[in-house]
Design a protein around this motif. Structure first.
Motif, PDB file in Angstrom:
ATOM      1  N   ARG A  11       0.856  -1.205   0.000  1.00 54.67           N
ATOM      2  CA  ARG A  11       0.000   0.000   0.000  1.00 54.67           C
ATOM      3  C   ARG A  11       0.886   1.248   0.000  1.00 54.67           C
ATOM      4  NH1 ARG A  11      -2.717  -2.679   4.207  1.00 54.67           N
ATOM      5  NH2 ARG A  11      -2.145  -1.091   5.742  1.00 54.67           N
ATOM      6  N   ALA A  12       1.977   1.207   0.762  1.00 54.11           N
ATOM      7  CA  ALA A  12       2.873   2.358   0.827  1.00 54.11           C
ATOM      8  C   ALA A  12       3.454   2.656  -0.559  1.00 54.11           C
ATOM      9  CB  ALA A  12       3.990   2.099   1.840  1.00 54.11           C
ATOM     10  N   GLU A  13       3.926   1.614  -1.268  1.00 58.77           N
ATOM     11  CA  GLU A  13       4.502   1.816  -2.622  1.00 58.77           C
ATOM     12  C   GLU A  13       3.471   2.467  -3.535  1.00 58.77           C
ATOM     13  OE1 GLU A  13       7.655   1.420  -3.658  1.00 58.77           O
ATOM     14  OE2 GLU A  13       8.362   0.290  -1.932  1.00 58.77           O
ATOM     15  N   THR A  14       2.239   1.977  -3.456  1.00 57.06           N
ATOM     16  CA  THR A  14       1.171   2.525  -4.314  1.00 57.06           C
ATOM     17  C   THR A  14       0.974   4.009  -4.029  1.00 57.06           C
ATOM     18  OG1 THR A  14       0.105   0.382  -4.152  1.00 57.06           O
ATOM     19  CG2 THR A  14      -1.243   2.170  -5.003  1.00 57.06           C
ATOM     20  N   GLY A  16       3.312   6.113  -3.081  1.00 50.49           N
ATOM     21  CA  GLY A  16       4.514   6.925  -3.291  1.00 50.49           C
ATOM     22  C   GLY A  16       5.467   6.932  -2.117  1.00 50.49           C
ATOM     23  N   ILE A  17       5.422   5.854  -1.326  1.00 50.13           N
ATOM     24  CA  ILE A  17       6.298   5.760  -0.143  1.00 50.13           C
ATOM     25  C   ILE A  17       6.980   4.398  -0.151  1.00 50.13           C
ATOM     26  CG2 ILE A  17       6.302   5.573   2.394  1.00 50.13           C
ATOM     27  CD1 ILE A  17       3.848   7.467   2.314  1.00 50.13           C
ATOM     28  N   HIS A  18       8.285   4.412   0.131  1.00 58.30           N
ATOM     29  CA  HIS A  18       8.985   3.137   0.289  1.00 58.30           C
ATOM     30  C   HIS A  18       9.247   2.939   1.778  1.00 58.30           C
ATOM     31  CE1 HIS A  18      11.543  -0.244  -0.667  1.00 58.30           C
ATOM     32  NE2 HIS A  18      12.410   0.227   0.226  1.00 58.30           N
ATOM     33  N   ARG A  29      10.648   6.416   3.117  1.00 55.92           N
ATOM     34  CA  ARG A  29      11.203   7.301   2.074  1.00 55.92           C
ATOM     35  C   ARG A  29      10.074   7.861   1.214  1.00 55.92           C
ATOM     36  NH1 ARG A  29      14.533   3.996  -1.737  1.00 55.92           N
ATOM     37  NH2 ARG A  29      12.679   3.960  -3.033  1.00 55.92           N
ATOM     38  N   LEU A  30      10.025   9.188   1.101  1.00 52.74           N
ATOM     39  CA  LEU A  30       9.089   9.821   0.168  1.00 52.74           C
ATOM     40  C   LEU A  30       9.643   9.555  -1.218  1.00 52.74           C
ATOM     41  CD1 LEU A  30       8.709  13.293   1.958  1.00 52.74           C
ATOM     42  CD2 LEU A  30       7.381  11.202   2.350  1.00 52.74           C
ATOM     43  N   SER A  31       8.851   8.963  -2.103  1.00 52.20           N
ATOM     44  CA  SER A  31       9.409   8.458  -3.366  1.00 52.20           C
ATOM     45  C   SER A  31       8.697   9.029  -4.588  1.00 52.20           C
ATOM     46  CB  SER A  31       9.357   6.925  -3.372  1.00 52.20           C
ATOM     47  OG  SER A  31      10.176   6.426  -2.350  1.00 52.20           O
ATOM     48  N   ARG A  32       8.616  10.357  -4.650  1.00 51.05           N
ATOM     49  CA  ARG A  32       8.112  11.009  -5.869  1.00 51.05           C
ATOM     50  C   ARG A  32       9.172  12.024  -6.343  1.00 51.05           C
ATOM     51  NH1 ARG A  32       2.982  14.151  -5.780  1.00 51.05           N
ATOM     52  NH2 ARG A  32       2.637  13.378  -7.897  1.00 51.05           N
ATOM     53  N   PRO A  33      10.406  11.554  -6.598  1.00 53.77           N
ATOM     54  CA  PRO A  33      11.481  12.518  -6.892  1.00 53.77           C
ATOM     55  C   PRO A  33      11.196  13.387  -8.109  1.00 53.77           C
ATOM     56  CG  PRO A  33      12.178  10.268  -7.401  1.00 53.77           C
ATOM     57  CD  PRO A  33      10.889  10.156  -6.666  1.00 53.77           C
ATOM     58  N   GLU A  45      -2.227  10.178   2.399  1.00 57.68           N
ATOM     59  CA  GLU A  45      -2.922   8.969   2.869  1.00 57.68           C
ATOM     60  C   GLU A  45      -1.904   7.871   3.198  1.00 57.68           C
ATOM     61  OE1 GLU A  45      -5.535   7.702   3.919  1.00 57.68           O
ATOM     62  OE2 GLU A  45      -5.280   5.558   3.504  1.00 57.68           O
ATOM     63  N   GLY A  46      -0.857   7.769   2.359  1.00 57.58           N
ATOM     64  CA  GLY A  46       0.179   6.768   2.602  1.00 57.58           C
ATOM     65  C   GLY A  46       0.903   7.004   3.915  1.00 57.58           C
ATOM     66  N   LEU A  47       1.190   8.258   4.237  1.00 57.78           N
ATOM     67  CA  LEU A  47       1.867   8.556   5.507  1.00 57.78           C
ATOM     68  C   LEU A  47       0.970   8.163   6.685  1.00 57.78           C
ATOM     69  CD1 LEU A  47       3.513  12.026   4.746  1.00 57.78           C
ATOM     70  CD2 LEU A  47       4.703   9.870   5.214  1.00 57.78           C
ATOM     71  N   ARG A  48      -0.319   8.509   6.573  1.00 59.86           N
ATOM     72  CA  ARG A  48      -1.244   8.139   7.656  1.00 59.86           C
ATOM     73  C   ARG A  48      -1.244   6.625   7.841  1.00 59.86           C
ATOM     74  NH1 ARG A  48      -5.158   5.404   8.449  1.00 59.86           N
ATOM     75  NH2 ARG A  48      -5.561   5.017   6.233  1.00 59.86           N
TER      76      ARG A  48
END
Ligand code: 1HE
Length: 268
Positions: A11-14, A16-18, A29-33, A45-48
């Motif tokens: 869910r995290a990858e989806t 934008g988070i690794h 890791r925030l992964s939208r470079p 939502e991913g951070l939550r």
């Protein structure tokens, strides 16, 4: 019991988070470079999701950004679609996500580099410790974009640097570099370029060895005590300190020191 982490990682990858867990530290890791880690609704939502569902084996966390910047703030491409009601709910969704960081299960260390701007600074200010490398710069461009902070920044940032400095940043677009950021309280540590993650990991691994009740008290009691009138604060402090010292872990750690088996405080 070993938890199955796969659904959370996916869910995290989806979003934008690794996420990975290393030595009792959750590394986020925030992964939208390509978008300078701008925070889309799905990243928020991913951070939550990540911080509300960290596995028990994680005793501390580190958050950092992929690419040349920590985070460019709100994804401005999504802003144009919102009316006032949707805007309020959007802001509230940031509050829930960043509260999940500040008042979650483990202390969080932010490793900062490059742009820490707008919502990126709001995110960093929800973390417990900020380590900034020399490439870091801080700004609140909301003022020049005709908007206002919406991710809890007006509550958290004045607690770090004061109302006057935040007002200046927003009114004039003032940008602070890493040296001045540490001086005014935006970060607790200033390290050479490229070493923020390494330093953040060193701190997180150390934090992970603390007694869990101590970490809990620092995350959940200290910020509340600091906002209470002094007489309420003293009472809350007395309650929390008595709970912490009664824990078996506190007793064994104090005993180890008295028997000469625990580290002394060392001068730097
Ligand atoms: C973005 C965003 C973004 C970059 N939303 N797309 N935040 C800001 O006002 C900061 C806006 N960003 C910048 O000032 C710069 O991008 C940076 C200083 C962070 C980085 O500069 P640079 O030269 O490395 O990158 P760039 O070429 O500006 O951007 C690369 C791409 O990321 C580009 O998209 P592309 O499709 O043309 O490749 C940019 O449009 C995109 N990008 N930042 C959307 N923020 C809860 S309320 C919070 C309110 C706020 O945070 S407001 C402040 C928003």
């Amino acid at each position: 019991m070993t938890q199955n982490l796969q659904p959370l990682l996916q869910r995290a990858e989806t979003n934008g988070i690794h996420l990975e867990i290393q030595d009792a530290v959750a590394i986020v890791r925030l992964s939208r470079p390509a978008k300078r880690n701008a925070m889309s609704d799905s990243l928020v939502e991913g951070l939550r999701d990540v911080f509300q569902n960290l596995p028990d084996q994680a005793k501390a966390a580190v958050i950092y950004g992929q690419g040349d910047h920590f985070c460019a703030g709100l994804d401005l491409s999504e802003l144009k679609e919102r009316d006032a009601g949707a805007g309020m709910h959007h802001s509230r969704s940031w509050h829930v996500a960043l509260d999940a960081i500040q008042f979650g299960s483990v202390p969080v260390v932010a490793a900062l580099h490059g742009a820490v701007v707008g919502g990126g600074l709001e995110l960093a200010s929800a973390c417990h410790i900020r380590v900034a490398d020399d490439s870091t710069f801080y700004a609140l461009p909301e003022g020049t974009r005709g908007i206002f902070v919406g991710g809890g920044g007006s509550v958290r940032i004045p607690k770090l640097i004061g109302v006057a400095r935040m007002t200046d940043m927003m009114l004039t677009g003032r940008v602070y570099n890493a040296t001045d950021g540490e001086r005014i309280g935006l970060a607790q540590y200033h390290v050479p370029t490229g070493t923020a993650l390494e330093k953040a990991m060193e701190l997180a691994k150390r934090i992970a060895t603390n007694a869990p009740l101590t970490n809990y008290a620092l995350m959940h009691a200290l910020p509340r005590i600091a906002e209470q009138p002094a007489d309420h604060g003293y009472l809350t402090e007395a309650l929390i300190s008595s709970i912490a010292q009664a824990a078996p872990e506190a007793k064994s750690r104090v005993k180890a020191f008295l028997e000469g088996k625990a580290a002394k405080v060392q001068k730097n």
